[in-house]
Design a protein around this motif. Structure first.
Motif, PDB file in Angstrom:
ATOM      1  N   ARG A   1      -8.146  39.979  41.778  1.00  0.00           N
ATOM      2  CA  ARG A   1      -6.965  39.139  41.940  1.00  0.00           C
ATOM      3  C   ARG A   1      -5.877  39.879  42.724  1.00  0.00           C
ATOM      4  O   ARG A   1      -5.284  39.348  43.659  1.00  0.00           O
ATOM      5  N   ASP A   2      -5.649  41.140  42.354  1.00  0.00           N
ATOM      6  CA  ASP A   2      -4.601  41.905  43.029  1.00  0.00           C
ATOM      7  C   ASP A   2      -4.962  42.173  44.487  1.00  0.00           C
ATOM      8  O   ASP A   2      -4.124  42.070  45.381  1.00  0.00           O
TER       9      ASP A   2
ATOM     10  N   ASP B   1      -3.857  29.872  41.443  1.00  0.00           N
ATOM     11  CA  ASP B   1      -2.621  30.610  41.606  1.00  0.00           C
ATOM     12  C   ASP B   1      -2.566  31.285  42.981  1.00  0.00           C
ATOM     13  O   ASP B   1      -1.556  31.241  43.682  1.00  0.00           O
ATOM     14  N   ILE B   2      -3.700  31.845  43.403  1.00  0.00           N
ATOM     15  CA  ILE B   2      -3.731  32.586  44.666  1.00  0.00           C
ATOM     16  C   ILE B   2      -3.636  31.642  45.863  1.00  0.00           C
ATOM     17  O   ILE B   2      -2.932  31.898  46.827  1.00  0.00           O
TER      18      ILE B   2
ATOM     19  N   MET C   1     -10.782  29.766  37.429  1.00  0.00           N
ATOM     20  CA  MET C   1     -10.148  28.711  38.217  1.00  0.00           C
ATOM     21  C   MET C   1      -8.639  28.917  38.331  1.00  0.00           C
ATOM     22  O   MET C   1      -8.057  28.704  39.385  1.00  0.00           O
ATOM     23  N   ASP C   2      -8.024  29.343  37.236  1.00  0.00           N
ATOM     24  CA  ASP C   2      -6.566  29.518  37.259  1.00  0.00           C
ATOM     25  C   ASP C   2      -6.154  30.619  38.231  1.00  0.00           C
ATOM     26  O   ASP C   2      -5.149  30.483  38.932  1.00  0.00           O
ATOM     27  N   ASP C   3      -6.925  31.701  38.261  1.00  0.00           N
ATOM     28  CA  ASP C   3      -6.622  32.778  39.220  1.00  0.00           C
ATOM     29  C   ASP C   3      -6.644  32.231  40.644  1.00  0.00           C
ATOM     30  O   ASP C   3      -5.732  32.477  41.446  1.00  0.00           O
ATOM     31  N   ILE C   4      -7.699  31.480  40.949  1.00  0.00           N
ATOM     32  CA  ILE C   4      -7.883  30.997  42.322  1.00  0.00           C
ATOM     33  C   ILE C   4      -6.826  29.951  42.671  1.00  0.00           C
ATOM     34  O   ILE C   4      -6.264  29.949  43.767  1.00  0.00           O
TER      35      ILE C   4
ATOM     36  N   VAL D   1     -12.867  33.360  48.599  1.00  0.00           N
ATOM     37  CA  VAL D   1     -11.490  32.885  48.405  1.00  0.00           C
ATOM     38  C   VAL D   1     -10.658  33.174  49.650  1.00  0.00           C
ATOM     39  O   VAL D   1      -9.865  32.343  50.104  1.00  0.00           O
ATOM     40  N   ARG D   2     -10.867  34.353  50.230  1.00  0.00           N
ATOM     41  CA  ARG D   2     -10.138  34.678  51.458  1.00  0.00           C
ATOM     42  C   ARG D   2     -10.468  33.688  52.572  1.00  0.00           C
ATOM     43  O   ARG D   2      -9.585  33.202  53.276  1.00  0.00           O
ATOM     44  N   ASP D   3     -11.762  33.382  52.719  1.00  0.00           N
ATOM     45  CA  ASP D   3     -12.158  32.434  53.759  1.00  0.00           C
ATOM     46  C   ASP D   3     -11.613  31.036  53.470  1.00  0.00           C
ATOM     47  O   ASP D   3     -11.263  30.300  54.394  1.00  0.00           O
ATOM     48  N   ALA D   4     -11.542  30.684  52.184  1.00  0.00           N
ATOM     49  CA  ALA D   4     -10.957  29.387  51.827  1.00  0.00           C
ATOM     50  C   ALA D   4      -9.491  29.345  52.257  1.00  0.00           C
ATOM     51  O   ALA D   4      -9.009  28.333  52.783  1.00  0.00           O
ATOM     52  N   ASP D   5      -8.786  30.451  52.087  1.00  0.00           N
ATOM     53  CA  ASP D   5      -7.377  30.502  52.489  1.00  0.00           C
ATOM     54  C   ASP D   5      -7.228  30.291  53.992  1.00  0.00           C
ATOM     55  O   ASP D   5      -6.330  29.593  54.463  1.00  0.00           O
ATOM     56  N   LYS D   6      -8.156  30.910  54.725  1.00  0.00           N
ATOM     57  CA  LYS D   6      -8.150  30.768  56.183  1.00  0.00           C
ATOM     58  C   LYS D   6      -8.363  29.294  56.577  1.00  0.00           C
ATOM     59  O   LYS D   6      -7.673  28.750  57.442  1.00  0.00           O
ATOM     60  N   ILE D   7      -9.317  28.662  55.910  1.00  0.00           N
ATOM     61  CA  ILE D   7      -9.620  27.255  56.178  1.00  0.00           C
ATOM     62  C   ILE D   7      -8.424  26.363  55.838  1.00  0.00           C
ATOM     63  O   ILE D   7      -8.113  25.415  56.561  1.00  0.00           O
TER      64      ILE D   7
END
Ligand SMILES: Nc1ncnc2c1ncn2[C@@H]1O[C@H](COP(=O)(O)OP(=O)(O)OP(=O)(O)O)[C@@H](O)[C@H]1O
Ligand SMILES: [Mg+2]
Lengths: 262, 87
Positions: B21-22, A192-193, A187-190, A149-155
């Motif tokens: 998440r946090d 949201d993030i 999915m909802d967590d991701i 997820v972090r790498d997706a954010d970077k992309i």
């Protein structure tokens, strides 16, 4: 109107190539004319996932360097007549194609196809910059793990810097049992993030492995959860409003039984 | 026993999902806060424009930075006011 879509992720091994192959087959099953462009030069795989590895004559580099017309390099799928693969080279490296060359090629491909899907290499180096250059929109594949997820954010940030603002998300390899127990991001967590619209959640499914073994993407199997999830993504790409599969959280009684070890 | 009850009622120790998440939320604030000097310049001139509607500020001595803390990021601004405008 044709669409050029890049399938990208940042982190490697999250399912870009699997997603590209499945969406390609799914769109072709609906009668669309589709070409899949493998830009993971040096690590080509898309041919294997489609069962086309023995039919390759020319590759992307032959086309971009002007040795052959793209039509000569296209490999038609055995079963889905409107699906084509433009394979890449297994011996060259990512610097063999530059963004301008891919933009020019995609403009030609737009004339012939409804959908051009570009399978992107992992990372944010030149291969990524080349793969995204021609895209109308980007499909970012991620997994329910913090590093992916972090790498997706970077992309997503990199896509924004390249003025690719239209981005959709696919969360791959969800394990419903783990989500139920509260042990996996859903999915909802991701959503949201990352604040990116999600157009697919694909469960982790052994049938992905067996169908990859056979070179027949899972989307053509009626009895596979991942196949159904990919069919839903195809429908959404075609503009249909399809509800997401739900993975219910544990109820009170299930929690009671778990807590008591029953 | 308390533990068992908490498990049944779903109020047990935080799930690994919640922890993930946090942690993600915090790490992404840090990742995204690595903004380019260009963005900081834009931010600075936007702030000056807005504040100047209300007061005169000493632009030369003003400081705007993103301060990283362990679990948060703050926009810290020190903006000397030289004169208030009439309300
Ligand atoms: N939904 C799924 N269920 C089970 N296995 C999966 C699923 N999606 C992908 N896989 C498996 O994960 C592995 C990596 O998939 P894939 O090659 O598509 O990833 P990739 O993002 O293209 O990797 P790379 O970054 O190396 O190009 C493969 O072995 C594939 O079979
Ligand atoms: Mg791949």
């Amino acid at each position: 109107m044709s669409e050029v879509i890049v399938i990208t992720s940042g982190k490697g091994g999250v399912g870009k190539t699997t997603t590209t192959a499945n969406l390609g087959v799914g769109l072709a099953m609906r009668g669309k004319k589709v070409v899949l462009v493998d830009t993971d030069t040096g690590l080509r795989n898309l041919d294997l996932l489609l069962g086309l590895e023995n039919r390759i004559m020319y590759d992307l580099i032959d086309v971009t360097e002007g040795r052959v017309h793209f039509k000569k390099a296209l490999v038609r799928h055995k079963k889905y007549e409107s699906l084509f693969l433009l394979p890449t080279s297994q011996v060259k490296d990512k610097s063999a194609v530059n963004p301008e060359q891919l933009v020019r090629l995609c403009n030609d491909l737009r004339q012939e196809f409804d959908y051009v899907l570009i399978d992107c290499p992992a990372g944010i180096e030149q291969g990524f910059q080349t793969a995204i250059a021609a895209a109308d929109w980007a499909l970012v594949v991620t997994m329910p793990e913090i590093s992916a997820v972090r790498d997706a954010d970077k992309i997503i940030g990199e896509l924004g810097r390249a003025d690719k603002e239209n981005i959709k998300l696919v969360v791959n390899r969800i394990r419903p049992q783990m989500v139920e127990k509260g042990d996996m991001l859903d999915m909802d967590d991701i959503n949201d993030i990352l604040s990116i619209e999600c157009i697919g959640q694909i469960p982790d499914d052994e049938k992905v492995v067996t169908s990859t073994n056979r070179g027949e993407p899972v989307i053509s199997l009626d009895d596979s959860q991942a196949g159904q999830a990919y069919r839903n993504v195809v429908g959404r790409i075609c503009g249909e409003d399809i509800p997401f599969m739900t993975f219910p959280k544990e109820s009170f009684f299930q929690r009671l039984r778990h807590a008591l070890g029953m | 026993m308390i533990n068992l009850l908490m498990k049944i009622f779903g109020k047990s120790e935080r799930s690994s999902r919640e922890i993930a998440r946090d942690r993600l939320k915090v790490v992404l604030i840090h990742d995204r806060a690595n903004v380019s000097p260009e963005v900081m310049d834009h931010l600075r001139s936007d702030i000056i424009r807005v504040i100047s509607n209300y007061m005169e500020i000493n632009q030369r001595d003003m400081e705007i930075t993103l301060a990283n803390d362990e679990d948060s990021v703050a926009l810290v601004a020190n903006i000397p006011v030289s004169k208030m405008k009439h309300a």
